[in-house]
Write a protein that holds these residues in place. Sequence first.
Motif, PDB file in Angstrom:
ATOM      1  N   UNK A 134      -5.087  -2.800 -10.063  1.00  0.00           N
ATOM      2  CA  UNK A 134      -5.844  -2.901 -11.304  1.00  0.00           C
ATOM      3  C   UNK A 134      -5.682  -4.328 -11.826  1.00  0.00           C
ATOM      4  N   UNK A 135      -6.606  -4.743 -12.688  1.00  0.00           N
ATOM      5  CA  UNK A 135      -6.624  -6.148 -13.089  1.00  0.00           C
ATOM      6  C   UNK A 135      -6.418  -6.358 -14.565  1.00  0.00           C
ATOM      7  N   UNK A 136      -5.831  -7.511 -14.894  1.00  0.00           N
ATOM      8  CA  UNK A 136      -5.714  -7.932 -16.294  1.00  0.00           C
ATOM      9  C   UNK A 136      -6.110  -9.405 -16.350  1.00  0.00           C
ATOM     10  N   UNK A 137      -6.784  -9.790 -17.413  1.00  0.00           N
ATOM     11  CA  UNK A 137      -7.216 -11.190 -17.540  1.00  0.00           C
ATOM     12  C   UNK A 137      -7.274 -11.572 -19.017  1.00  0.00           C
ATOM     13  N   UNK A 138      -7.017 -12.847 -19.242  1.00  0.00           N
ATOM     14  CA  UNK A 138      -7.023 -13.410 -20.598  1.00  0.00           C
ATOM     15  C   UNK A 138      -8.417 -13.394 -21.229  1.00  0.00           C
ATOM     16  N   UNK A 139      -9.447 -13.510 -20.402  1.00  0.00           N
ATOM     17  CA  UNK A 139     -10.810 -13.725 -20.904  1.00  0.00           C
ATOM     18  C   UNK A 139     -11.589 -12.405 -21.002  1.00  0.00           C
ATOM     19  N   UNK A 171       0.844  -1.207   0.000  1.00  0.00           N
ATOM     20  CA  UNK A 171       0.000   0.000   0.000  1.00  0.00           C
ATOM     21  C   UNK A 171       0.875   1.251   0.000  1.00  0.00           C
ATOM     22  N   UNK A 172       0.558   2.175  -0.884  1.00  0.00           N
ATOM     23  CA  UNK A 172       1.278   3.444  -0.942  1.00  0.00           C
ATOM     24  C   UNK A 172       2.576   3.391  -1.715  1.00  0.00           C
ATOM     25  N   UNK A 173       2.941   2.221  -2.255  1.00  0.00           N
ATOM     26  CA  UNK A 173       4.232   2.107  -2.964  1.00  0.00           C
ATOM     27  C   UNK A 173       4.103   2.322  -4.467  1.00  0.00           C
ATOM     28  N   UNK A 174       2.845   2.255  -4.989  1.00  0.00           N
ATOM     29  CA  UNK A 174       2.663   2.398  -6.435  1.00  0.00           C
ATOM     30  C   UNK A 174       1.645   1.390  -6.927  1.00  0.00           C
ATOM     31  N   UNK A 175       1.432   1.324  -8.248  1.00  0.00           N
ATOM     32  CA  UNK A 175       0.398   0.442  -8.785  1.00  0.00           C
ATOM     33  C   UNK A 175       0.719  -1.047  -8.597  1.00  0.00           C
ATOM     34  N   UNK A 176      -0.347  -1.801  -8.414  1.00  0.00           N
ATOM     35  CA  UNK A 176      -0.234  -3.256  -8.203  1.00  0.00           C
ATOM     36  C   UNK A 176      -1.106  -3.955  -9.230  1.00  0.00           C
ATOM     37  N   UNK A 177      -0.544  -4.957  -9.893  1.00  0.00           N
ATOM     38  CA  UNK A 177      -1.259  -5.680 -10.942  1.00  0.00           C
ATOM     39  C   UNK A 177      -1.832  -6.977 -10.398  1.00  0.00           C
ATOM     40  N   UNK A 178      -3.146  -7.159 -10.586  1.00  0.00           N
ATOM     41  CA  UNK A 178      -3.817  -8.427 -10.268  1.00  0.00           C
ATOM     42  C   UNK A 178      -3.890  -9.204 -11.590  1.00  0.00           C
ATOM     43  N   UNK A 179      -2.944 -10.123 -11.768  1.00  0.00           N
ATOM     44  CA  UNK A 179      -2.759 -10.801 -13.063  1.00  0.00           C
ATOM     45  C   UNK A 179      -3.576 -12.091 -13.101  1.00  0.00           C
ATOM     46  N   UNK A 180      -4.617 -12.088 -13.937  1.00  0.00           N
ATOM     47  CA  UNK A 180      -5.580 -13.186 -13.925  1.00  0.00           C
ATOM     48  C   UNK A 180      -6.663 -12.847 -12.909  1.00  0.00           C
ATOM     49  N   UNK A 181      -7.175 -11.624 -13.035  1.00  0.00           N
ATOM     50  CA  UNK A 181      -8.063 -11.038 -12.010  1.00  0.00           C
ATOM     51  C   UNK A 181      -9.468 -11.622 -12.027  1.00  0.00           C
ATOM     52  N   UNK A 182      -9.829 -12.364 -13.101  1.00  0.00           N
ATOM     53  CA  UNK A 182     -11.179 -12.894 -13.171  1.00  0.00           C
ATOM     54  C   UNK A 182     -12.200 -11.780 -13.114  1.00  0.00           C
TER      55      UNK A 182
END
Length: 214
Positions: free
Chosen positions: A73-78, A46-57
């Motif tokens: 923020x999230x990224x997902x294949x589907x 928290x507070x360090x910068x953006x965090x990627x939820x990879x395969x966020x569904x």
Amino acid sequence: MSEPDFLTRTRISYDAIADAYAEWIRDMEVSPWDDAVLAAFARRVAGRGPVLDAGCGEGRITAQLVSMEVDARGVDLSPEMIRNAQAFRPDLRFEVGSLMDLPYEDEAYAGVVAWYSLIHVPPSRLRAAVAELVRVLEPGGWFLAAFQTDAETFRPETLAEIPVSLEFHRPDAAEFGALLGDLGLDVDATTVRAADDGPGHPTPHAYVVARKRG
Ligand SMILES: C[S@@+](CC[C@H](N)C(=O)[O-])C[C@H]1O[C@@H](n2cnc3c(N)ncnc32)[C@H](O)[C@@H]1O
């Protein structure tokens, strides 16, 4: 170059089950270990910068991290999973992409989460997948993976009565930690918890938190 067959099958399967998955996961009883691990990870990033939820569904973990002051923020294949994520939380950022080939610059993230998403990567490709996640992590950034462990690969033909072509791999937690070490991370914590009670939950679960060197 054409994409590997496992990615095509995984995308088509999750597109097909996206609505059923969203319904199932929102009613699912969440283990207190999930909450504890996500809270510990959130305190790290928290507070360090953006965090990627990879395969966020459909976005539940992205939303949980945001509720703990993480810029997730999230990224997902589907595309269908992303459509549901965006409908669930229109205020958050979600996009379509593969964790095998992320559409981001090197070292763009202060944290990367792979919450039950690396489970669909065949063992022969796991190193390449984790290396890609590490590529987008800044030096000193935090990594978190959750996955089922200590069991045979699960190959259901249907989920929620919908035909799928999916493989659920169950990496060994110690081997996964060693892989992270090879790829330039120091493991901070490894937790393995017992399988949940009841039918349909036959495997233990592993959580691995690590930090990129440098
Ligand atoms: C078991 S679901 C977990 C979803 C979410 N993390 C959660 O815990 O609710 C697995 C997710 O990983 C995604 N996925 C599988 N392979 C992927 C890949 N190569 N790149 C991005 N997402 C992937 C699937 O589309 C699916 O949404």
